[in-house]
Scaffold this motif. Structure first.
Motif, PDB file in Angstrom:
ATOM      1  N   ALA A  44      40.684  37.401  33.943  1.00  0.00           N
ATOM      2  CA  ALA A  44      40.304  38.914  34.362  1.00  0.00           C
ATOM      3  C   ALA A  44      40.697  39.178  35.700  1.00  0.00           C
ATOM      4  CB  ALA A  44      39.028  39.108  34.197  1.00  0.00           C
ATOM      5  N   TRP A  69      43.360  42.246  36.908  1.00  0.00           N
ATOM      6  CA  TRP A  69      42.652  43.302  37.336  1.00  0.00           C
ATOM      7  C   TRP A  69      43.388  43.692  38.495  1.00  0.00           C
ATOM      8  CZ3 TRP A  69      40.058  47.242  36.007  1.00  0.00           C
ATOM      9  CH2 TRP A  69      39.370  48.176  37.022  1.00  0.00           C
ATOM     10  N   ALA A 106      45.709  46.078  34.404  1.00  0.00           N
ATOM     11  CA  ALA A 106      44.383  46.038  34.712  1.00  0.00           C
ATOM     12  C   ALA A 106      43.568  46.195  33.533  1.00  0.00           C
ATOM     13  CB  ALA A 106      44.128  47.111  35.864  1.00  0.00           C
ATOM     14  N   GLY A 153      42.806  42.668  32.046  1.00  0.00           N
ATOM     15  CA  GLY A 153      41.859  42.120  32.894  1.00  0.00           C
ATOM     16  C   GLY A 153      40.548  42.606  32.520  1.00  0.00           C
ATOM     17  N   ALA A 154      40.424  43.833  32.456  1.00  0.00           N
ATOM     18  CA  ALA A 154      38.846  44.455  32.122  1.00  0.00           C
ATOM     19  C   ALA A 154      38.626  44.158  30.621  1.00  0.00           C
ATOM     20  CB  ALA A 154      39.141  46.011  32.330  1.00  0.00           C
ATOM     21  N   TRP A 177      37.408  40.678  30.691  1.00  0.00           N
ATOM     22  CA  TRP A 177      36.035  40.469  31.425  1.00  0.00           C
ATOM     23  C   TRP A 177      34.984  41.018  30.473  1.00  0.00           C
ATOM     24  CZ3 TRP A 177      32.678  44.240  32.296  1.00  0.00           C
ATOM     25  CH2 TRP A 177      31.349  43.940  33.324  1.00  0.00           C
TER      26      TRP A 177
END
Length: 195
Positions: free
Chosen positions: A27, A31, A133, A136-137, A140
Motif C-alpha cells: 500500500a 500510494w 495511488a 495502494g489505496a 490498504w
C-alpha cells in the motif's frame, strides 16, 4: 510457537507470515510514489491538457482502488473459513521481515510502475500516478477488510511463506491459512503495527 526474525526455522517447522501484513505491504510503496507521479504529471500540460488528465486520473483512481480492494475476495473468504490452528513448531514471522521481503521482491515492479506513471503524465497529466495511488489505496482497504474479519472471528490469519513467494497470499499455491489468537505476533488485525 516461536517468532522468526529472519532465521532458519529448521526441519519440520513452517515459517508463517500474516496475510494482512502481506496485503498491506504494497500500500505505502504504491500510494506515495503514485501521488508524487501525479504531482509531477500535473506540472506538464500533456497531450490532453491538465484538466482532462486529472479528471481521467480521478476516475482511474476510484476504479483501480475498487478493483484491487475486491479482487479475489471470495478466495480470501474460502481460505479463512477453512483455516486451521498454528502448530507448536511453526514460526511466526515478524511484521518487519514480511514487509521487507515483499518490498524487496517487488522493488523492480514498483520502480517500473513509478516510471511508467511519470511517463504517462506526458499524455494524460497525473492519470498514471493517480492510478498507482489507487492501487495502494485498494490494498490498504483490502487489509482493513481482512482485519475486520480477524476481529469478528477473534483470530489472526497466517500463511506459509513458501506458498507466497510472489507475494500473493491468496494465490494458487496457497492451500490453507493458519490461525492464532488475536494477540500473537507483532501486528494488529489488518496488518498495522501493534501499539
Amino acid at each position: 510457537m516461536a517468532v522468526e526474525r529472519g532465521i532458519d526455522v529448521g526441519r519440520g517447522a513452517q515459517s508463517l507470515a500474516r496475510v494482512a501484513v502481506i496485503v498491506r505491504a504494497g500500500a505505502v510503496p504504491l500510494w506515495w510514489p503514485g501521488l508524487l507521479a501525479a504531482a509531477v504529471g500535473a506540472l506538464v500540460p500533456g497531450l490532453t491538457g491538465r484538466r482532462i488528465g486529472l479528471l481521467a486520473g480521478a476516475a482511474l483512481f476510484l476504479i483501480t482502488a475498487v478493483v484491487v480492494a475486491l479482487a479475489r475476495g471470495r478466495r480470501y473468504a474460502e481460505l479463512a473459513r477453512a483455516a486451521t490452528r498454528v502448530g507448536r513448531t511453526d514460526f511466526l514471522q515478524d511484521r518487519a521481515v514480511t514487509v521487507r521481503n515483499w518490498r524487496r521482491g517487488h522493488r523492480w515492479w514498483l520502480l517500473g510502475g513509478f516510471l511508467v506513471a511519470i511517463a504517462g503524465g506526458f499524455v494524460l497529466p497525473g492519470a498514471g500516478g493517480l492510478m498507482l495511488a489507487g492501487a495502494g489505496a485498494g490494498l490498504w482497504a483490502k487489509s482493513v477488510r481482512i482485519g475486520q474479519r480477524e476481529r469478528k472471528d477473534d483470530v489472526l490469519y497466517w500463511v506459509r511463506t513458501d506458498w507466497v513467494e510472489k507475494g500473493r497470499p491468496a494465490g494458487k499455491q496457497v492451500a490453507a491459512y493458519r490461525t492464532t489468537g488475536p494477540v500473537a505476533g507483532d501486528a494488529a488485525p489488518g496488518g498495522a503495527r501493534r501499539r
